[in-house]
Design a protein around this motif. Structure first.
Motif, PDB file in Angstrom:
ATOM      1  N   GLU A  56      67.524-147.016 -88.487  1.00  0.00           N
ATOM      2  CA  GLU A  56      67.159-146.336 -89.732  1.00  0.00           C
ATOM      3  C   GLU A  56      68.171-146.680 -90.814  1.00  0.00           C
ATOM      4  O   GLU A  56      69.377-146.521 -90.630  1.00  0.00           O
ATOM      5  N   TRP A  94      63.240-147.671 -89.821  1.00  0.00           N
ATOM      6  CA  TRP A  94      62.848-146.737 -90.871  1.00  0.00           C
ATOM      7  C   TRP A  94      63.711-147.038 -92.091  1.00  0.00           C
ATOM      8  O   TRP A  94      64.911-147.313 -91.968  1.00  0.00           O
ATOM      9  N   ARG A 118      64.706-145.225 -95.604  1.00  0.00           N
ATOM     10  CA  ARG A 118      64.618-143.937 -96.288  1.00  0.00           C
ATOM     11  C   ARG A 118      65.320-144.019 -97.646  1.00  0.00           C
ATOM     12  O   ARG A 118      66.489-144.406 -97.728  1.00  0.00           O
ATOM     13  N   MET A 149      54.795-147.169 -98.746  1.00  0.00           N
ATOM     14  CA  MET A 149      54.869-146.131 -97.715  1.00  0.00           C
ATOM     15  C   MET A 149      53.538-146.021 -96.983  1.00  0.00           C
ATOM     16  O   MET A 149      53.494-145.887 -95.755  1.00  0.00           O
ATOM     17  N   THR A 209      59.629-145.700 -95.064  1.00  0.00           N
ATOM     18  CA  THR A 209      59.455-144.348 -94.550  1.00  0.00           C
ATOM     19  C   THR A 209      58.877-143.457 -95.647  1.00  0.00           C
ATOM     20  O   THR A 209      59.383-143.463 -96.776  1.00  0.00           O
ATOM     21  N   TYR A 240      59.082-140.886 -97.492  1.00  0.00           N
ATOM     22  CA  TYR A 240      60.067-139.863 -97.805  1.00  0.00           C
ATOM     23  C   TYR A 240      60.743-140.237 -99.114  1.00  0.00           C
ATOM     24  O   TYR A 240      61.155-141.380 -99.298  1.00  0.00           O
ATOM     25  N   GLN A 283      59.974-138.455 -89.528  1.00  0.00           N
ATOM     26  CA  GLN A 283      60.168-139.248 -90.741  1.00  0.00           C
ATOM     27  C   GLN A 283      60.399-138.374 -91.974  1.00  0.00           C
ATOM     28  O   GLN A 283      60.884-138.856 -92.996  1.00  0.00           O
TER      29      GLN A 283
END
Length: 460
Positions: free
Chosen positions: A192, A242, A244, A261, A267, A269, A416
């Motif tokens: 991530e 991921w 973010r 996304m 991700t 978010y 997520q």
């Protein structure tokens, strides 16, 4: 006669503040390791201790001063760096024995101070091949996630903030350097990537979104190009990390990231620092007052990517905030239905223009409003999490427990919609014996409360 290899000097590190400061600590330690230093896990074993301070709020400054005092008491040889390093006179007035004080991201000055305090013991027998500073860097986060800092500084002039005076104007990193760092992290096992800066949406503005060669094509120094390229990365097993995005101001071009996304490249978010919703308060904060348009965009984002999670933070008790302004914020939150919310009571920051604004809100009113906004957002969060019960969600594993008396293994992870250390968790039962920290697994959600999810491991 055998050659005695000198023991390398050891450096201890106390890192305070935000993830951006943590990245600064990682870079400093990476540089020192390349210079032959080793890291000490405690005060007693360190030849010198670095304290990377936070200077954003008065409470953070007190925490920094307390950490400096503890380091001096426990070790005695202390170098101070970070945001509070800009207030060297304050630090030296309380702690005249500190060896050196440097400001935020002044890596060369910090390293030079360490060299003076504890000179490196370089040896031709062990230091034949110097390490490049940007190779295999020291990480202070767990192996499975890492922060990717894309810029320093900020061009905003928010009345409550002193970041520009601490860290300067926006200075974007070269996009090819950012992508190279991200690629190395992923290849080294990072599952991530957490993209951070003071203003992620403004990435590249200072360099007019210059283009650089990456692999076999050109990429712009721009948030959307960066997001698209990060979404193409994968490790040796073909697993995509991921990605973010944090500290995203809702500029119009953010709309272009939402389809990425929906495609699964990024991700779903967004961490957006709204800070408030009432137009009069936003004006006093010197922030854009376009809360109605933001609501429209939130609705459109959810139409494109229904699973998108929006996190934000809000300041209550800002000077001049009336009860009507606060109720406006609560009503706006009802409409916005944000997934994750943090709230802060306004606190004067030395050097911030907001300190001179009229209409100071009494402390007891701040506390009452803080309690109300947390109650409101907790109810929204509970309802949104309850709607996930029965779904199968991907979860990244943070911790795996020991088998209980029945042989069941529990684990803790994040969905997520959850950034590490600031959002919720997923508590997992029925974990397989081969489950490892950093694995991304499918989890059947069985229950929820105000902040966390509960589920069971599934092979589906």
């Amino acid at each position: 006669m055998a050659i005695e290899i000198p023991s390398p000097p050891k450096v201890g590190m106390v890192s305070l503040g935000c993830p951006k400061a943590l990245v600064d600590s990682e870079r400093i330690l990476t540089r020192l390791r390349a210079d032959g230093y080793t890291m000490s896990p405690d005060y007693a074993g360190a030849d010198v201790v670095l304290v990377n301070t936070c200077g954003f709020l008065d409470s953070a400054k007190e925490e920094s001063l307390s950490a400096i005092g503890e380091a001096i008491a426990e070790n005695g040889r202390v170098i101070v760096t970070g945001c509070m390093g800009n207030e060297a006179d304050v630090i030296r007035a309380r702690f005249p024995d500190v060896l050196a004080v440097t400001g935020a991201h002044q890596y060369e000055a910090v390293v030079e101070a360490v060299h003076e305090a504890a000179p490196p013991e370089l040896s031709p027998y062990v230091d034949l091949i110097p390490q490049a500073y940007d190779e295999a860097g020291v990480k202070l986060t767990p192996r499975h996630y890492g922060y990717l800092k894309i810029s320093e500084g900020c061009n905003h002039a928010c009345s409550f903030c002193i970041i520009p005076s601490l860290r300067g104007k926006l200075a974007s990193r070269r996009i090819d350097a950012v992508l190279r760092e991200a690629e190395k992290l992923v290849q080294a096992g990072t599952r991530e990537l957490l993209v951070i800066s003071q203003d992620t949406s403004a990435y590249g503005v200072d360099v007019r979104h210059e283009t650089r060669m990456w692999k076999d094509h050109e990429v712009r120094t721009h948030m959307t190009d960066l997001a698209r390229e990060l979404g193409q990365l994968s490790d040796s097993q073909g697993r995509k990390p991921w990605v973010r995005l944090h500290y995203v101001y809702p500029y119009p071009h953010v709309d272009a990231v939402i389809p990425l996304m929906a495609e699964g490249l990024i991700t779903p978010y967004l961490d957006i620092p709204f800070q408030h919703a009432a137009p009069s308060v936003l004006k006093s904060m010197k922030r854009p007052a376009n809360e109605a348009k933001v609501l429209d965009r939130l609705h459109k984002w959810r139409e494109i990517c229904p699973d998108i999670a929006i996190r934000s933070s809000f300041v209550v008790g800002f000077p001049g905030e009336t009860e009507a302004d606060f109720q406006y914020l609560l009503d706006w939150l009802d409409e916005a239905q944000l997934d994750r919310v943090g709230a802060f009571r306004f606190e004067p920051v030395e050097g911030a223009s907001a300190n001179d604004l009229p209409g100071a809100v009494p402390e007891e009113v701040k506390e009452e409003r803080y309690a109300r906004i947390m109650e409101k957002t907790a109810a929204i969060s509970a309802a949104k999490l309850q709607a996930k019960v029965g779904r199968i969600l991907p979860v990244i594993i943070e911790e795996v427990g020991e088998p209980d008396e029945d042989g069941d293994i529990g684990a803790t992870g994040r969905s997520q919609a959850d950034a590490p250390e600031i959002d919720g968790n997923v508590f997992l039962r029925g974990a397989g014996k081969d489950l490892q920290v950093g694995d991304i697994v499918d989890v059947l959600i069985e229950d929820a409360d105000e902040h966390d999810l509960y589920g069971a491991f599934t092979e589906v």
